[in-house]
Design an enzyme around this catalytic site. Structure first.
Site, mmCIF file in Angstrom:
data_model
loop_
_atom_site.group_PDB
_atom_site.id
_atom_site.type_symbol
_atom_site.label_atom_id
_atom_site.label_comp_id
_atom_site.label_asym_id
_atom_site.label_seq_id
_atom_site.Cartn_x
_atom_site.Cartn_y
_atom_site.Cartn_z
ATOM 1 N N CYS A 1 86.989 51.483 -9.472
ATOM 2 C CA CYS A 1 87.883 51.367 -10.622
ATOM 3 C C CYS A 1 87.081 51.170 -11.903
ATOM 4 O O CYS A 1 87.406 51.761 -12.943
ATOM 5 C CB CYS A 1 88.849 50.207 -10.430
ATOM 6 S SG CYS A 1 89.944 49.907 -11.838
ATOM 7 N N CYS B 1 94.682 44.588 -7.401
ATOM 8 C CA CYS B 1 95.872 44.518 -8.256
ATOM 9 C C CYS B 1 97.074 45.190 -7.624
ATOM 10 O O CYS B 1 98.194 44.711 -7.753
ATOM 11 C CB CYS B 1 95.569 45.119 -9.622
ATOM 12 S SG CYS B 1 95.570 46.925 -9.675
#
Length: 381
Positions: free
Chosen positions: A99, A195
């Protein structure tokens, strides 16, 4: 020199203080709130709305413009699909590493530059050294918060356009700064985990995307102790959640995951945290990313971490004929986990890293259960 910098404002205290420090240094600061995951019927598990409200409150208090953008499609294609492939293959990936490279320091960076920014900033606890032409990634000064491990896939071009205003601070000081500034998120709890999973049980989330394949839980000697719900739900070194703690005649030592037998869909477990099956001095890895132009002549000595917050471990790195690499450690390493990152250091400097394939010596390697070809976290998706 004043720069136009766009800060990734997440709603957390770290990015808020990063923005404040840049303003105090005289920079022209704007902010961007990134939404990287589309919420579904499990609303509330990834509270993007709450984070956005916190980011808006901080931006308003600082008097800076807050942009909003949705990178969910990029995240799915560049990060989440790789995450699923790795778990399907029985490995344990770290999506935060990918990410950072693909979303925060690629999609975000490209967007910021297109908007006229000269650089981006985040709340990572890391530093940049070297020269403008050859920037180096350095550890954050707070050893408890250093996040260089998660940034090891960045390249020089990304580092040259990145700023880490918190790299020389400790977390306690960051919260004090936030409180003095009157930020509403000064005491907000740090986000943990992945997340897109949020507060949900990991197995519950993963089962929505990958079918479970139950199989036997066995000792290295072949004694069947129970049944697992799927190898993907377990990681090397895991102690909790095995469902075999109350076995009779098993002794008082807890059970740990030592290996995955992918061919027979078996989870191999051992008793005691010091069991030989949990340790090895050597590991194999692939897809070595080097932040500089290239690695020095090999073999070469350095330090390495095979998990976040591990202390630096002395080792020697050497290439193999098939493109893979071997790390030989001075001390045995516990719970070497395929799919995780090995990150290399030279003192305070992060050199780069690669994807762990598995132990290269010890009982697990001798049993032929340690090495699995990965899906290339170090390669561009």
């Amino acid at each position: 020199m004043s720069e136009r910098i766009m800060v990734g404002l997440s709603g957390g205290v770290d990015s808020a203080v990063a923005a404040l420090r840049l303003l105090e240094q005289g920079h022209q600061v704007e902010a961007l709130f990134m939404k990287n995951w589309d919420e579904d019927d499990a609303a509330g598990h990834c509270p993007a709305a709450e984070d956005l409200a916190d980011a808006e409150a901080v931006a308003d208090r600082l008097g800076i413009r807050l942009h909003r953008i949705n990178f969910s499609a990029e995240y799915w294609d560049r990060v989440f699909e790789h995450f699923l492939r790795e778990y399907r293959a029985g490995r344990t990936p770290n999506p935060d590493v990918l990410c950072n490279r693909e979303i925060k320091f690629r999609a975000f960076l490209d967007h910021a530059l297109a908007q006229g920014a000269q650089a981006i900033a985040t709340g990572h606890y890391a530093r940049i050294g070297g020269t403008p032409a050859a920037p180096a990634l350095l550890k954050g000064l707070d050893p408890a918060k250093d996040q260089s491990y998660f940034l090891h896939l960045l390249n020089r071009a990304q580092l040259a356009r990145s700023r880490f205003p918190l790299g020389e601070l400790e977390k306690t000081e960051v919260r004090r700064i936030a409180e003095r500034a009157g930020f509403p998120n000064a005491r907000k709890k740090d986000s943990t985990g992945i997340c897109f999973i949020g507060e949900r049980r990991f197995a519950e989330f993963l089962s929505r995307y990958l079918p479970a394949q139950p199989g036997e839980i066995c000792t290295p000697e072949g004694r069947v102790l129970g049944e697992h719900r799927g190898l993907m739900y377990h990681t090397i070194g895991q102690r909790q959640g095995l469902g075999i703690g109350g076995l009779r005649d098993a002794g008082g030592e807890p059970w740990y995951v030592a290996a995955k037998d992918l061919e027979h869909n078996r989870l191999i477990v051992v008793q005691g945290g010091d069991h030989p099956w949990l340790h090895a001095r050597e590991l194999l890895f692939e897809n070595l990313h080097w932040i500089d132009d290239g690695p020095p002549d090999a073999p070469f000595p350095c330090q390495a971490r095979i998990r976040y917050r591990q202390s630096d471990q002395a080792c020697r790195i050497e290439p193999l004929d098939d493109g893979r690499w071997r790390a030989r450690f001075e001390q045995p390493q516990r719970a070497i986990t395929p799919g995780q990152a090995i990150v290399l250091y030279e003192g305070e400097r992060c050199l780069g890293g690669g994807t762990i394939l598995g132990a290269a010596d010890g009982p697990v390697a001798e049993a032929g259960l340690s090495v699995a070809v990965s899906d290339a976290v170090g390669s561009a998706p």
